[in-house]
Motif scaffolding. Sequence first.
Motif, short mmCIF file in Angstrom:
data_model
loop_
_atom_site.label_atom_id
_atom_site.label_comp_id
_atom_site.label_asym_id
_atom_site.label_seq_id
_atom_site.Cartn_x
_atom_site.Cartn_y
_atom_site.Cartn_z
N SER A 131 1.11 -1.41 0.14
CA SER A 131 -0.38 0.17 -0.26
C SER A 131 0.58 1.65 -0.06
CB SER A 131 -0.98 -0.24 1.33
OG SER A 131 -1.63 -1.20 0.87
N PHE A 132 0.40 2.15 -0.52
CA PHE A 132 1.53 2.93 -0.83
C PHE A 132 1.14 4.33 0.54
CE2 PHE A 132 1.09 3.19 -5.47
CZ PHE A 132 2.39 3.20 -5.90
N VAL A 133 1.55 4.57 1.37
CA VAL A 133 1.43 5.94 2.41
C VAL A 133 2.62 6.48 2.98
CG1 VAL A 133 2.36 3.51 3.68
CG2 VAL A 133 0.96 5.63 5.23
N ASN A 134 2.45 7.32 3.62
CA ASN A 134 3.97 8.37 3.60
C ASN A 134 4.09 8.55 4.86
OD1 ASN A 134 4.19 9.55 0.83
ND2 ASN A 134 2.56 11.64 1.10
N PRO A 135 5.36 8.11 4.83
CA PRO A 135 5.50 8.92 7.50
C PRO A 135 4.92 9.43 7.84
CG PRO A 135 6.95 8.30 5.64
CD PRO A 135 6.79 8.97 4.29
N THR A 136 5.09 9.62 8.91
CA THR A 136 4.53 10.92 9.41
C THR A 136 5.35 11.52 9.96
OG1 THR A 136 3.18 9.10 10.53
CG2 THR A 136 2.51 11.35 11.27
N PRO A 137 5.38 13.14 9.49
CA PRO A 137 6.09 13.31 10.02
C PRO A 137 6.43 13.95 11.62
CG PRO A 137 5.01 14.98 8.80
CD PRO A 137 4.13 13.58 8.75
N CYS A 138 7.95 13.81 11.55
CA CYS A 138 8.19 14.55 13.61
C CYS A 138 8.44 15.65 13.53
CB CYS A 138 9.41 13.39 13.98
SG CYS A 138 11.01 13.05 12.71
N THR A 139 8.19 15.94 14.93
CA THR A 139 8.95 17.43 15.73
C THR A 139 9.98 17.64 15.43
OG1 THR A 139 7.05 16.43 17.13
CG2 THR A 139 8.12 19.17 17.51
N GLU A 140 11.06 17.11 16.30
CA GLU A 140 12.26 17.47 15.87
C GLU A 140 13.37 16.51 15.85
OE1 GLU A 140 14.79 20.45 19.39
OE2 GLU A 140 12.61 19.92 19.92
N PRO A 141 13.81 16.52 14.62
CA PRO A 141 14.95 14.87 14.23
C PRO A 141 16.24 16.03 14.39
CG PRO A 141 13.51 15.87 12.30
CD PRO A 141 12.66 17.04 13.55
N VAL A 142 16.47 14.49 14.84
CA VAL A 142 18.09 14.99 15.37
C VAL A 142 18.64 13.39 14.90
CG1 VAL A 142 19.82 15.06 17.05
CG2 VAL A 142 17.59 16.54 18.29
N LEU A 143 19.75 14.40 13.84
CA LEU A 143 21.20 12.59 13.39
C LEU A 143 21.19 12.48 14.78
CD1 LEU A 143 21.46 10.83 11.49
CD2 LEU A 143 22.90 12.68 10.49
N LEU A 144 21.93 11.31 15.26
CA LEU A 144 22.32 10.25 16.39
C LEU A 144 23.43 9.82 16.19
CD1 LEU A 144 19.57 8.76 18.98
CD2 LEU A 144 20.48 11.86 18.26
N HIS A 145 23.13 8.47 14.65
CA HIS A 145 24.30 8.59 14.01
C HIS A 145 23.91 8.10 12.54
CE1 HIS A 145 27.89 5.52 14.29
NE2 HIS A 145 28.14 6.04 15.62
#
Length: 516
Positions: free
Chosen positions: A32-46
């Motif tokens: 099924s086509f589906v988009n991710p749900t946006p998140c509030t404050e992404p931080v790249l940890l690794h």
Amino acid sequence: MQLHINNAFTESLPADKISDNYVRQVKGACFSFVNPTPCTEPVLLHIAPDVAENVGIDPVDVESKQFLDVFSGNEIYPNSKPYAMCYGGHQFGHWAGQLGDGRAINLFETVHNGKPWTLQLKGAGMTPYSRHADGLAVLRSSVREYLCSEAMYHLGVPTTRALCLVSTGDQVLRDVMYNGNAQNEKGAIVCRVAPSFIRFGNFQILAANGDIDILQQLVDYTIANFFPHLGVPNKESYIQLISEVADRTINLIVEWERVGFVHGVMNTDNMSILGLTIDYGPYGWIEDYNPDWTPNTTDARDKRYRFGNQANIAIWNLYQLANAIYPIINEAEPLENILGRLRDQYETAHYKMMLKKLGLEDDGQFSPNNLSDFEHLLSKSEMDMTLFFRNLAQYNGKNNFEILETLSEYSYANNFDQYLGLWSNWLSDYGQIIINQNLQNRTETMNATNPKYVLRNYMAQIAIDAADKGDYSVIDELYQLLMQPYAEQNHMSKWASKRPEWALNKVGCSMLSCSS
Ligand code: AMP
Ligand code: MG
């Protein structure tokens, strides 16, 4: 970022006709086509730089805003159309019907240096397959998946990989021990990478729903894209496909045994058609060589997925795969022949692998009977598997006293003295064989087979506890360490030591729930 987007899966196979994102039974489709749900404050940890390179992401692009936005689910990469796969599965031996990517969303496929890769976010929100859950993942389980899948790759075990680990800035409610004490935890997303995430369950759901035309399309697609050497799709190549998946799966189990890995949830929806380790949940690493150990609390009673039962379960799962594909083969005998040979095939592969761990040649001096006595002794005397094998390379057939002393340090048994005599006899017999065989590269072979460092259960927990407090340095320390698990790395020796006392009964270190 400049990626070579290729939507082979979604362009070759039928899509769910409904495009709204709500939980449902999906029929007549592979995804099924589906988009991710946006998140509030992404931080790249690794980030794993070699995985980025594999899929064609330039090192400078890793620092870009677009990288963070795409791999946190906040931006859809141009010309891509994210989707969740439809699959079913046998969970703990029972048919569970439709499962599907409940919290995994495939962003896109890329082709780089002629190799196909699917990039998938785990924990980026609900999909039509989310059933009763939220589609999210917590930092704790994401750190475990991120570190372990990369550790497995560097150990040389077939596995899906991880590109990066992102914290979302959102809270996720979880009841870790399923005892009514739900708490908010930090949310996170792992971007997983594999040539394909197709599982046994993708075929099973189509067979169960009677979608035989689509089943054939999926098998044809799998052969054309991932097993092209099997030739044109026809009955013969379908049989060969089962045979090859069986070989790869048996090899995978023996590789798990070599390094002491227990998957913990070998349901058919967690079995990769490519023979990769997939879905790192309540997995664990054998410490005291107990074949009855399972890390998964949900499995504590039956121990279906215990260390010593993984081969049986793999074979059982392969029967389910063969059953699912049977409707396009319609001939039982060739399938029975393949499945019927697997137990012996496994026994032989296991024996050869153990000989390699022992640094022995296959000349009959150390028989399968000797092997089972030896494994029994390892288990009875509660020997730390990783330390034992790594240190055995130091044995030269003469320094028995010195080795016996270290063995007593590596045991978790408080009555180890009662096994000293047995170990002493064992060392003499084994020592005689290594003197007879006099292999030139015995130490090198052993040190390339027996890792010095694995992701012991307590190590991941130390990284998680620090990460929960905002300190991500242990994640990086373990990541760097586990990139070279066979190297001595003497400055890191503290990670090559026995499970500490405090970890024996600590949640996350000895037993894990599926809550993630
Ligand atoms: P597992 O055995 O953990 O791989 O998961 C079994 C099924 O449950 C799969 O279909 C998953 O996608 C789904 N699942 C697990 N956790 C979640 C979650 N938090 N939200 C939605 N689906 C989930
Ligand atoms: Mg799964």
